[in-house]
Design an enzyme around this catalytic site. Sequence first.
Site, PDB file in Angstrom:
ATOM      1  N   GLU A 572       0.432   0.058   3.510  1.00  0.00           N
ATOM      2  CA  GLU A 572      -0.961  -0.349   3.353  1.00  0.00           C
ATOM      3  C   GLU A 572      -1.527   0.161   2.026  1.00  0.00           C
ATOM      4  O   GLU A 572      -1.316   1.298   1.639  1.00  0.00           O
ATOM      5  CB  GLU A 572      -1.798   0.193   4.508  1.00  0.00           C
ATOM      6  CG  GLU A 572      -1.532  -0.507   5.817  1.00  0.00           C
ATOM      7  CD  GLU A 572      -2.664  -0.292   6.809  1.00  0.00           C
ATOM      8  OE1 GLU A 572      -3.797  -0.054   6.372  1.00  0.00           O
ATOM      9  OE2 GLU A 572      -2.402  -0.363   8.018  1.00  0.00           O
ATOM     10  N   GLY A 573      -2.254  -0.714   1.359  1.00  0.00           N
ATOM     11  CA  GLY A 573      -2.855  -0.392   0.076  1.00  0.00           C
ATOM     12  C   GLY A 573      -2.060  -0.889  -1.103  1.00  0.00           C
ATOM     13  O   GLY A 573      -2.614  -1.068  -2.191  1.00  0.00           O
TER      14      GLY A 573
END
Length: 665
Positions: A572-573
């Site tokens: 994530e990110g």
Amino acid sequence: MSVDGWNTVLVLGGIRSGKSEFAESLVADAPVVRYIATAPEGDPEDTEWATRLATHRARRPGSWTTEETADEPRRLADVLESAEPNETLLVDDLGGWVTVLLDPDHQPADDVATIAELAEAIRTCSARVVVVSPEVGLSLVPTTPLGRAFTDALGAANRAVADACDAVVLVVAGQPAWLKPTAALAAAPTVSASARSVPPTASQAAAQDASRTDTSRAGAGRAGTSLVDAEPTPEVQLPDVLTHTPPVAPNQEPGNPWAAPTMALPMVATGLVIQPGMELPMPDDYAGPQAVDRLATLDVPGAGLGVLDRVVGFAAATQGTSTPVAWGSVRVLLLNGDHAGGASAGTVAGESARRAAQARAGRGALARLAAESGASLQVVDTPVSAPMEAQPALSGDQVESALRYGWRLAEQAADAGVQLLVLGACGAGTEAAAAAVLAATAGAEPPAVLGRVITDSGEIDDAAWMVRCAAVRDALHRTRRSPRGAKDVLSELGGGDVAVATGVLLGATARRVPVLLDGPVGLAAGMVSRDLAGQARHWCLLADHGGHPAVRLAADVLGLTPLLDLRLDLGEGANALVALPLLRSVLALAAALPVHPSLATDTDADRADEPQTDPEYAEPDEAEAEPAYTGPDYTDPDFAEPEPAGPGPTRTETDEQPASGWRAG
């Protein structure tokens, strides 16, 4: 609170230097703090001392717990040795501890051995520890034997603890001066007053840590994994790993540690109230469409920016101008919190902690992408969630604390001048928790929104996927008669990372800071935030769905259309950081391009200095030009509305010909 890779900090300072307030700011971002009070109660008749103690107690948030060790000095070492890795301890202070140590009631005692035991307990402590102590080296030598014994013992304790701690800071008149490590301090950049308490960055500390093998080994031992990777030093500039940002609260009232002057929210004695139906700001309704309309007038070849015009509209609405600028200061919030039970089936034990430690040290995929994008990276530890199939993931009090914690993170970012937040997560079991939240809030079937489990070797683990599905199914069955309010969903199913992410979205909305979402946790938080403040989703931008079914469904419900389809799987990110340079380039291009010559007028800045060569052109005098501005019924077909001098739409009234008619063919 880990300060750029260091886990223990000694805060020194004189009387009334502000050392205690500074130490409290270092742990303000921790959801739960254990405050270790070492000072004795003192004489009941000493009202001034009692007032000091009451002031200290009033500053502590309600989520902190207090433990007294004044009865037995050796208990402090025992408390440190028994602390868990996910705890945060604040010891205030060593002066009171030495006072009790020298008390005749505790003699005879080996003071040197007790101080050595304390230093060793700090050196091997697995929790995050901040120790406060008076600095006695600048005072006169006392004239009494007891005074000299106190200064000698406290000086010895300060030296031993400073040697055991990863970082040491001296507070003088409220201003921190970092003493250890000195090399990183010398290379530290100048920071603003709102962030002056931030210690040296991870990239700067890495050089010092390379020559401080003892410190590196101590930090790695506390994290439970080695922070030294056998990889060459990258040529790119590593990001500033902001694992701590001190709070900036010039207008906060005592007892309201989560308050901020910009919040228009109900307040009670315990602080900020986060409740359903909050009225938070909305983006500018007019700036976004005006910015998109303005794109049609620019000197852009071809069909223009395509789907990326939505980026310009989003930035314009959140910035409140039809000519938005590219985001300069960007902060990545990486939430690290595991989910126990079947939600984390198929994950390697300790893997999320290793990823978080890697990011704190400025290494790993996310840190390198942040470096390439010029974004800062803040690793945020969130409460560990209980097995949702057997019990609530969090208690009600933990949910309240996590929401305020996330709000505070957004407040700190806004105070530091951050213009865009990127939300990511690296905890074990986050996908199952997000699937449970979607099932509870959107009526989704867990198997349809739960992504496949991929092992470290790149293989699909169907058995682990089925265990996760069963955990979500059992959790939904357990809560089938429970309320489905936002806080209820967070408590029963969402857990710590989703709760903190929800607080971040709400706090960012309150401070008009846009959020770039990437991954199931951020989208699950967006689903929950609808019940608390429906305005939050309008401040969110989804760069890429990443091929994740939960993200696809939540984005559809929230009305967030992904800009790209990269299908990266770096955690994530990562997708957001890969897309960030592209989004910045689009905004910079839209802000810099001139108006197309076919639509430009002689009042345009780019033609103001050019000689007029059109033989049919005649400069109208003031008498002829006056009706164009005062007569609403003026219909001269040869009249052209002059271009406005500042940013804004190029036309104030509709016309039969579209503004972008030059591209109609």
